[in-house]
Design an enzyme around this catalytic site. Structure first.
Site, PDB file in Angstrom:
ATOM      1  N   THR A  20      -2.264  -4.304  -0.351  1.00 43.10           N
ATOM      2  CA  THR A  20      -2.312  -5.213  -1.508  1.00 43.10           C
ATOM      3  C   THR A  20      -2.902  -6.555  -1.120  1.00 43.10           C
ATOM      4  O   THR A  20      -3.566  -7.211  -1.920  1.00 43.10           O
ATOM      5  CB  THR A  20      -0.880  -5.402  -2.062  1.00 43.10           C
ATOM      6  OG1 THR A  20      -0.449  -4.151  -2.572  1.00 43.10           O
ATOM      7  CG2 THR A  20      -0.817  -6.441  -3.160  1.00 43.10           C
ATOM      8  N   THR A  99       2.228  -3.246   2.281  1.00 35.58           N
ATOM      9  CA  THR A  99       3.668  -3.381   2.510  1.00 35.58           C
ATOM     10  C   THR A  99       4.384  -2.029   2.595  1.00 35.58           C
ATOM     11  O   THR A  99       5.442  -1.921   3.207  1.00 35.58           O
ATOM     12  CB  THR A  99       4.340  -4.192   1.370  1.00 35.58           C
ATOM     13  OG1 THR A  99       4.122  -3.512   0.132  1.00 35.58           O
ATOM     14  CG2 THR A  99       3.806  -5.601   1.296  1.00 35.58           C
ATOM     15  N   ASP A 100       3.781  -0.994   1.949  1.00 31.02           N
ATOM     16  CA  ASP A 100       4.549   0.243   1.751  1.00 31.02           C
ATOM     17  C   ASP A 100       4.890   0.988   3.037  1.00 31.02           C
ATOM     18  O   ASP A 100       5.953   1.604   3.129  1.00 31.02           O
ATOM     19  CB  ASP A 100       3.808   1.166   0.779  1.00 31.02           C
ATOM     20  CG  ASP A 100       3.921   0.664  -0.659  1.00 31.02           C
ATOM     21  OD1 ASP A 100       4.808  -0.170  -0.933  1.00 31.02           O
ATOM     22  OD2 ASP A 100       3.119   1.094  -1.508  1.00 31.02           O
TER      23      ASP A 100
HETATM   24  C1  SIN Z   1       1.354  -3.225  -0.928  1.00 34.50           C
HETATM   25  O1  SIN Z   1       0.639  -3.594  -0.015  1.00 34.50           O
HETATM   26  O2  SIN Z   1       2.256  -3.991  -1.391  1.00 34.50           O
HETATM   27  C2  SIN Z   1       1.264  -1.892  -1.590  1.00 34.50           C
HETATM   28  C3  SIN Z   1       0.053  -1.122  -1.227  1.00 34.50           C
HETATM   29  C4  SIN Z   1      -0.004  -0.771   0.218  1.00 34.50           C
HETATM   30  O3  SIN Z   1       1.035  -0.580   0.845  1.00 34.50           O
HETATM   31  O4  SIN Z   1      -1.128  -0.628   0.722  1.00 34.50           O
END
Ligand code: SIN
Length: 323
Positions: A20, A99-100
Site C-alpha cells: 500500500t 502491511t499484510d
Molecule cells: C497494505 O500494504 O496495507 C496492504 C497491501 C499489502 O500488504 O501489500
C-alpha cells in the site's frame, strides 16, 4: 557474514517490494480502493530528507501486493540485504513492504540474516496517493532507525513505533497504528528522527540457512497451516497428506493453529498424529494473539512456543530446508 558497524557508514539502502505504501488510487479521498505496488521505491523517497550526512540508495526488488509475497522474492530480498549489509559504508537497509505479510517477511529475514546492522521494514496503511498518506513519515522514521549508531537486527517501523521482527504482528485492518508486539512490547519509538529505545535491539540470527544464499533452484518444503476450531475434523489433514503422495511437491510439514494453550480438536489431533507417524513434521502454534504455548509432559505434538502459526510455518520450513 559478519557486518561490523562502521561509525563512518553513511549510506542507507531502501529496497522496494510494493504494498500500500506504493499504492495508487484514482482519487485522493480513497484510502481503500487502490492498487498496491504501483509507485517505484525511488519515487517514495522524493521529498524525504535523509538524516545529516546520510545518502539514500533506492533499489526495486519486487512490486507486489504483499498478500502475494512468495519464497522467490524472500530469497532475493535476503540476498540483497546480505549484499548491502556487507558494504562497509552502508549503515543499514530499509525495506518498503505491504502491511499484510510484513510480519512474515520480517520473521523470515530475522531467521536467515546475520544482521549485525539494522534491517528495517516499513509500510503504510494508506496509499501513496492519499490526501494524508502515512508512508512518507514511516519511511523517514525507518531511515532514522537504519542510520542509528548501534542499531542492529530485523525490525519493523510503523506509526512511530519500532517492533522486533520476531514479535511484530499486524493487529488492525484500518488504523494507521496497525502493528503490535504482543507481550514483548515494542523495542522503542522514533521521535523527530531520534530513536528512544525501551528494550534491547533484536539479536541477529545464529542459524544460516545455506540454500537461501546459494545459486541454483531451491525446493521449498511444503508446509501447510490447518486451524483447530469448534466442529473441526481430520478431513483437511487427510486430504493434504493424500494430495502430496507420489507428487512432485509432497507435504513435508503441518502447523496446527491451535486453540488456547496448544489444544487441538480430538479429530484433528488424531489425523495430525497419523500424519506425524507417516513422516510429516507437525507443530502446534496458538491462534491466540498473545502468550505462548506452555508445554506439558507427554505432549505428543511439538509446540512452537510463542510463534504465531504463520511464523511457526516459516520456522518449520527453514528447519526442513536446512536438513
Ligand atoms: C497494505 O500494504 O496495507 C496492504 C497491501 C499489502 O500488504 O501489500
Amino acid at each position: 557474514m559478519v557486518n561490523s558497524f562502521s561509525p563512518n557508514a553513511r549510506r542507507v539502502v531502501v529496497l522496494g517490494t510494493g504494498g500500500t505504501i506504493a499504492g495508487r488510487a484514482a482519487s485522493s479521498a480513497d484510502n481503500i480502493g487502490y492498487k498496491a505496488g504501483e509507485v517505484d521505491v525511488a519515487d517514495l523517497l522524493g521529498g524525504i530528507d535523509a538524516p545529516p550526512g546520510v545518502t539514500l540508495v533506492a533499489e526495486q526488488v519486487a512490486q507486489v501486493d504483499s498478500k502475494d509475497m512468495d519464497f522467490d522474492i524472500w530469497r532475493t530480498l535476503a540476498q540483497r540485504c546480505a549484499h548491502w549489509l556487507g558494504q562497509p559504508d552502508v549503515a543499514g537497509v530499509v525495506i518498503t513492504h505491504g502491511t499484510d505479510t510484513l510480519e512474515e517477511t520480517a520473521f523470515f529475514l530475522h531467521s536467515v540474516l546475520d544482521a549485525m546492522k539494522p534491517v528495517v521494514l516499513t509500510c503504510a496503511m494508506r496509499p501513496a496517493t492519499a490526501l494524508a498518506p502515512d508512508g512518507p513519515q514511516n519511511v523517514r522514521d525507518a531511515i532514522s532507525v537504519a542510520a542509528t549508531e548501534g542499531a542492529r537486527g530485523v525490525t519493523a517501523v510503523c506509526a512511530g513505533t519500532v517492533h522486533s521482527g520476531v514479535d511484530v504482528q499486524k493487529v488492525h485492518t484500518y488504523r494507521l497504528d496497525a502493528f503490535a508486539s504482543g507481550d514483548a512490547g515494542p523495542i522503542g519509538y522514533v521521535e523527530e528522527g531520534e530513536v528512544r529505545l525501551v528494550r534491547a535491539w533484536p539479536s541477529a540470527a545464529t542459524r544460516r540457512v545455506a540454500p537461501v544464499f546459494e545459486p541454483g533452484d531451491v525446493q521449498w518444503p511444503r508446509v501447510e497451516i490447518v486451524m483447530s476450531h469448534a466442529g473441526a475434523s481430520g478431513a483437511v489433514v487427510d486430504a493434504l497428506v493424500q494430495s502430496g503422495t507420489g507428487g512432485s511437491d509432497p507435504l513435508r510439514g503441518l502447523v496446527l493453529a491451535t486453540t488456547g494453550n496448544g489444544t487441538v480438536h480430538y479429530l484433528l489431533e488424531a489425523a495430525a498424529l497419523k500424519a506425524q507417524d507417516g513422516g510429516i513434521a507437525v507443530r502446534r502454534a496458538t491462534r491466540c494473539a498473545n502468550g505462548r504455548i506452555l508445554p506439558k509432559e507427554g505432549d505428543a505434538l511439538r509446540d512452537a512456543g510463542a510463534l504465531t502459526p504463520v511464523k511457526a510455518r516459516i520456522a518449520l520450513m527453514l528447519e526442513l530446508l536446512g536438513k
